[in-house]
Design a protein around this motif. Structure first.
Motif, mmCIF file in Angstrom:
data_model
loop_
_atom_site.group_PDB
_atom_site.id
_atom_site.type_symbol
_atom_site.label_atom_id
_atom_site.label_comp_id
_atom_site.label_asym_id
_atom_site.label_seq_id
_atom_site.Cartn_x
_atom_site.Cartn_y
_atom_site.Cartn_z
ATOM 1 N N SER A 172 0.775 -0.737 0.275
ATOM 2 C CA SER A 172 -0.220 -0.259 -0.009
ATOM 3 C C SER A 172 0.558 0.686 -0.180
ATOM 4 C CB SER A 172 -0.645 -0.259 1.333
ATOM 5 O OG SER A 172 -1.536 1.632 1.455
ATOM 6 N N PRO A 173 0.423 2.047 -1.202
ATOM 7 C CA PRO A 173 0.751 3.152 -1.243
ATOM 8 C C PRO A 173 0.330 4.020 1.118
ATOM 9 C CG PRO A 173 -0.744 3.632 -2.474
ATOM 10 C CD PRO A 173 -0.082 2.495 -1.906
ATOM 11 N N THR A 174 1.033 4.676 0.614
ATOM 12 C CA THR A 174 0.871 6.114 1.665
ATOM 13 C C THR A 174 -0.024 7.659 1.257
ATOM 14 O OG1 THR A 174 2.937 5.111 3.382
ATOM 15 C CG2 THR A 174 1.937 7.000 3.763
ATOM 16 N N ILE A 175 -0.871 6.848 2.021
ATOM 17 C CA ILE A 175 -1.987 8.706 1.674
ATOM 18 C C ILE A 175 -2.425 9.325 3.060
ATOM 19 C CG2 ILE A 175 -4.369 9.254 0.538
ATOM 20 C CD1 ILE A 175 -2.622 7.917 -2.000
ATOM 21 N N ASN A 176 -2.318 9.988 2.787
ATOM 22 C CA ASN A 176 -2.531 11.291 3.795
ATOM 23 C C ASN A 176 -1.747 10.371 5.548
ATOM 24 O OD1 ASN A 176 -3.755 13.062 2.607
ATOM 25 N ND2 ASN A 176 -5.061 12.019 2.681
ATOM 26 N N GLY A 177 -1.188 9.897 5.185
ATOM 27 C CA GLY A 177 -0.491 9.055 6.908
ATOM 28 C C GLY A 177 -1.214 7.772 7.145
ATOM 29 N N ASP A 178 -1.817 7.492 6.459
ATOM 30 C CA ASP A 178 -2.431 5.959 6.561
ATOM 31 C C ASP A 178 -1.966 5.148 4.798
ATOM 32 O OD1 ASP A 178 -3.605 3.935 7.355
ATOM 33 O OD2 ASP A 178 -5.184 5.206 8.097
ATOM 34 N N ALA A 179 -2.128 3.924 5.227
ATOM 35 C CA ALA A 179 -2.285 2.385 3.984
ATOM 36 C C ALA A 179 -3.834 3.254 3.672
ATOM 37 C CB ALA A 179 -1.952 1.323 4.649
ATOM 38 N N VAL A 180 -4.030 2.724 2.095
ATOM 39 C CA VAL A 180 -5.535 3.247 2.128
ATOM 40 C C VAL A 180 -6.593 2.026 2.025
ATOM 41 C CG1 VAL A 180 -3.793 4.113 -0.015
ATOM 42 C CG2 VAL A 180 -5.052 1.613 -0.371
ATOM 43 N N LYS A 181 -7.816 2.441 1.736
ATOM 44 C CA LYS A 181 -9.040 2.073 2.525
ATOM 45 C C LYS A 181 -9.059 1.043 2.113
ATOM 46 C CE LYS A 181 -14.006 2.681 4.011
ATOM 47 N NZ LYS A 181 -14.188 1.814 3.052
ATOM 48 N N PRO A 182 -9.410 0.430 0.713
ATOM 49 C CA PRO A 182 -9.422 -1.295 0.295
ATOM 50 C C PRO A 182 -9.021 -2.135 1.015
ATOM 51 C CG PRO A 182 -9.032 0.320 -1.793
ATOM 52 C CD PRO A 182 -8.783 0.995 -0.824
ATOM 53 N N VAL A 183 -6.771 -1.011 1.486
ATOM 54 C CA VAL A 183 -6.396 -2.260 2.230
ATOM 55 C C VAL A 183 -6.928 -2.680 3.528
ATOM 56 C CG1 VAL A 183 -4.009 -2.527 3.327
ATOM 57 C CG2 VAL A 183 -4.257 -1.467 0.811
ATOM 58 N N TRP A 184 -7.436 -1.616 4.160
ATOM 59 C CA TRP A 184 -8.682 -1.844 5.206
ATOM 60 C C TRP A 184 -9.678 -2.892 5.319
ATOM 61 C CZ3 TRP A 184 -4.567 -2.021 8.446
ATOM 62 C CH2 TRP A 184 -3.591 -0.642 8.678
ATOM 63 N N ASP A 185 -10.477 -2.665 3.979
ATOM 64 C CA ASP A 185 -10.937 -2.652 4.121
ATOM 65 C C ASP A 185 -11.045 -4.176 4.016
ATOM 66 O OD1 ASP A 185 -12.925 -0.418 3.538
ATOM 67 O OD2 ASP A 185 -12.975 -0.765 1.693
ATOM 68 N N LEU A 186 -10.420 -5.034 3.412
ATOM 69 C CA LEU A 186 -9.380 -6.351 3.101
ATOM 70 C C LEU A 186 -9.556 -6.493 4.040
ATOM 71 C CD1 LEU A 186 -9.530 -8.800 1.168
ATOM 72 C CD2 LEU A 186 -7.503 -8.361 0.916
ATOM 73 N N LEU A 187 -8.432 -5.921 5.341
ATOM 74 C CA LEU A 187 -8.097 -6.724 6.601
ATOM 75 C C LEU A 187 -9.106 -6.301 7.706
ATOM 76 C CD1 LEU A 187 -4.636 -4.691 6.144
ATOM 77 C CD2 LEU A 187 -4.788 -7.085 6.087
ATOM 78 N N SER A 188 -10.173 -5.408 7.626
ATOM 79 C CA SER A 188 -11.175 -5.548 8.292
ATOM 80 C C SER A 188 -12.068 -6.514 7.857
ATOM 81 C CB SER A 188 -11.567 -4.456 8.642
ATOM 82 O OG SER A 188 -12.376 -4.099 7.578
ATOM 83 N N SER A 189 -12.055 -7.665 7.038
ATOM 84 C CA SER A 189 -13.029 -8.583 6.674
ATOM 85 C C SER A 189 -12.815 -9.776 6.763
ATOM 86 C CB SER A 189 -13.503 -8.555 5.295
ATOM 87 O OG SER A 189 -13.546 -7.486 4.935
ATOM 88 N N LEU A 190 -11.128 -9.553 8.312
ATOM 89 C CA LEU A 190 -10.717 -10.908 7.933
ATOM 90 C C LEU A 190 -11.028 -12.375 9.239
ATOM 91 C CD1 LEU A 190 -6.710 -10.263 6.711
ATOM 92 C CD2 LEU A 190 -9.330 -11.692 5.810
ATOM 93 N N THR A 191 -11.613 -11.013 9.895
ATOM 94 C CA THR A 191 -12.102 -12.363 11.280
ATOM 95 C C THR A 191 -13.443 -13.688 10.935
ATOM 96 O OG1 THR A 191 -14.618 -10.653 10.886
ATOM 97 C CG2 THR A 191 -12.964 -10.391 13.204
ATOM 98 N N LEU A 192 -13.736 -13.297 9.790
ATOM 99 C CA LEU A 192 -14.298 -14.660 9.075
ATOM 100 C C LEU A 192 -13.401 -15.954 8.537
ATOM 101 C CD1 LEU A 192 -16.914 -13.121 6.586
ATOM 102 C CD2 LEU A 192 -17.593 -13.600 8.471
ATOM 103 N N VAL A 193 -12.491 -15.596 8.673
ATOM 104 C CA VAL A 193 -11.585 -16.552 8.196
ATOM 105 C C VAL A 193 -10.244 -17.335 9.475
ATOM 106 C CG1 VAL A 193 -12.194 -17.479 5.690
ATOM 107 C CG2 VAL A 193 -10.465 -15.271 6.695
ATOM 108 N N LYS A 194 -10.073 -18.144 9.382
ATOM 109 C CA LYS A 194 -9.078 -18.358 10.381
ATOM 110 C C LYS A 194 -8.065 -17.669 9.709
ATOM 111 C CE LYS A 194 -5.844 -21.076 12.674
ATOM 112 N NZ LYS A 194 -5.532 -22.794 12.561
#
Ligand SMILES: Cc1cc2nc3c(=O)[nH]c(=O)nc-3n(C[C@H](O)[C@H](O)[C@H](O)COP(=O)(O)O)c2cc1C
Ligand code: FES
Ligand SMILES: [Fe+2]
Ligand SMILES: [Fe+2]
Lengths: 429, 95
Positions: free
Chosen positions: A325-347
């Protein structure tokens, strides 16, 4: 006594000889445990089992429904007849009426799994007579007179303390949340209610899927049983072809399409997103580096071109994950977080992970993604690669090294390393 | 400074650390497969296996002992969020 299969206020429903549904209906509920939605409300199924020596109560209901539960319970037994209270797990939707039930039936023992003992104090705040609490295991048999209760320990379906209760004489499994769903229908039995198949699958996907390996172990225990009736803690009681629902769990817990690499190769997924192509070039280098390692299948995906759902399916089956992920406004970008916050569904625990990305001046993205990966219990065996703006050939070689090393970890071929934490700057060296 | 060595067998990394270090302080930094839940000796998530060198770890506290028992731990098991390495060389792996 009520007509079989139709719920009426204050009346229990016979589901087998001397076995009664004494639960509650919650047709207006639309959201459950924050993480689930339901178009049909839910039910909190509790049961009473009568033997010649006494009555066992299996689970209770959510606190707000205690009155409805007790009205049904007291019309099929007297409080002093209750000898056993069984909790298949301690979640509040099934234990809300427990304190009142313990008071109403002071002679009854409470049967729980061992891990449930540790949680009980957090749930029942009044002091409890320890002699009333019995931790069960697979050898425990509670004799009710003419029928008995046995217990299958099915941890993490979906709480650490989950168990199922088995009445062999009736071929009856009180399965707790397992084989349950949020589908409220007062006709109660699977051959009488409306079509609840999507609710059944949805419940599995959101509640059981993170514990897939535990589901498979539990199915090994459940499949050999001669099931005639499965009575879950939510949704329809499965009296018509209950084995079909067990089979459906087996299907849901198995990969959809066989993984071509399955068994023979390890799999590494490279996810990236890039506005100007810098992080993308890094991703290609990571992939090329990893592909040089024999026995690893590497796949690369642009997060700009997909939704989290299918990526989550891929991740469930993969051995290693790298995120760019590039750094945009001091953070990783939303599509990365969207995926990383969807992983509670799997191990994902124990998979190998890494991060990389291009940045302009502050470069927070890589570190934040690595922290998240560690938070998800992945192993992040080496620091990621951050590149200021356009990567040089040398920096791309660093990316290839990241890919190569992660791939080597996957096949267990990484050279032993030594890190001296007593030396200054140990980890940045 | 008194030092100790710990090998995390699953990823083949050996670290040198100041004596008194808890394993939780290093295992995540290097990406070993030990995982943590509560981080304070309550949940048992961080149970690990001591392959060799258990004599170099501080003896378990009452709390650690209790959680180990509750989680059916074997004699070689310790909690990585609690165990402190005092010296020598300890080899550990997840489990
Ligand atoms: C679906 C589900 C999953 C849960 N997973 C965890 C967990 O992984 N770890 C944990 O400590 N508690 C877990 N809990 C327990 C909740 O944190 C606990 O019930 C808490 O008291 C809920 O707080 P609330 O009343 O503010 O919703 C889980 C609860 C539910 C319903
Ligand atoms: S992390 Fe919970 S006991 Fe160590
Ligand atoms: Fe539950
Ligand atoms: Fe439930």
């Amino acid at each position: 006594m009520s007509r079989a299969g139709a719920v009426r206020p204050g009346e229990p429903v016979a589901i087998a000889p001397d076995v009664f549904w004494v639960g509650a209906l919650d047709p207006d509920l639309r959201q459950f445990d924050i993480i689930l939605r339901t178009a049909n409300g839910t039910s909190y199924n509790a049961y009473a089992v009568r033997g010649s020596k006494g009555v066992a109560v299996i689970d209770t209901v959510k606190a707000e429904f205690a009155e409805e539960f007790f009205a049904r319970l007291w019309s099929c037994c007297r409080p002093d007849e209750i000898c056993a209270i069984v909790l298949n797990h301690l979640e509040p939707d099934h234990t809300g009426a427990l304190p009142a039930l313990l008071k109403a039936a002071p002679q009854a023992s409470l049967y729980l799994s061992c891990p449930a003992l540790k949680m009980l104090k957090g749930l029942v705040k009044e002091s409890l007579d320890e002699a009333r609490i019995i931790a069960v295991d697979e050898d425990t048999r509670v004799d009710l007179g003419g029928r008995s209760l046995r217990f299958l320990y099915t941890p993490y379906l979906h709480w650490p303390d989950t168990q199922c209760t088995w009445v062999e004489e009736e071929g009856l499994l009180f399965s707790g949340d397992v084989f349950g769903c949020h589908f409220c229908d007062s006709r109660l039995f699977n051959d009488s209610v409306g079509d609840f198949r999507f609710s059944f699958d949805y419940y599995y996907q959101h509640i059981m899927r993170p514990f897939r390996e535990h589901v498979l172990t539990a199915l090994d225990l459940i499949e050999p049983l001669a099931l005639r009736l499965v009575a879950p803690a939510h949704g329809p009681i499965l009296r018509d072809a209950p084995a079909n629902y067990v089979r459906r769990y087996r299907q849901l817990a198995s990969p959809l399409l066989a993984n071509e690499a399955g068994g023979r190769e390890k799999t590494l997924l490279v996810f990236y997103i890039s506005a100007y192509g810098n992080t993308e070039r890094m991703a290609q280098a990571v992939r090329n580096g990893a592909e040089g390692v024999e026995g690893v299948r590497v796949s690369m995906y642009d997060l700009a071109g997909g939704d989290p759902g299918p990526f989550v399916d891929l991740i469930e089956e993969a051995d290693g994950l790298v995120f760019g992920s590039p750094t945009i406004n001091g953070d990783a970008v939303k599509p990365v977080w969207d995926l990383l916050s969807s992983l509670t569904l799997v191990k994902v625990k124990g998979k190998f992970g890494g991060a990389f990305g291009s940045y302009g001046w502050s470069g927070e993205a890589v570190g934040l993604v690595e922290d998240r990966l560690r938070g998800l219990k992945l192993r992040v065996p080496r620091p990621g690669v951050k590149v200021k703006l356009i990567p040089t050939d040398e920096e791309l070689e660093g990316c290839a090294e990241l890919g190569r090393e992660l791939a080597e970890h996957l096949v267990g071929r990484v050279a032993p390393r030594h890190i001296d934490f007593t030396a200054p700057n140990a980890l940045t060296a | 400074m008194p030092k100790a060595q710990v090998t995390f067998e699953d990823i083949g990394v050996t670290v040198t650390v100041p004596a008194g270090t808890r394993l939780i302080e290093v295992s995540e930094k290097i990406g070993a497969g030990l995982t943590y839940g509560c981080r304070e000796g309550e949940c048992g998530t961080c149970m690990m296996k001591i392959v060799t060198g258990s004599e170099h770890l501080a003896t378990p506290s009452v709390l650690e002992d209790k959680v180990l028992k509750e989680n059916y731990a074997g004699v070689a098991n310790r909690l990585a969020c609690q165990a402190q390495v005092l010296g020598g060389h300890v080899v550990v792996r997840p489990g």
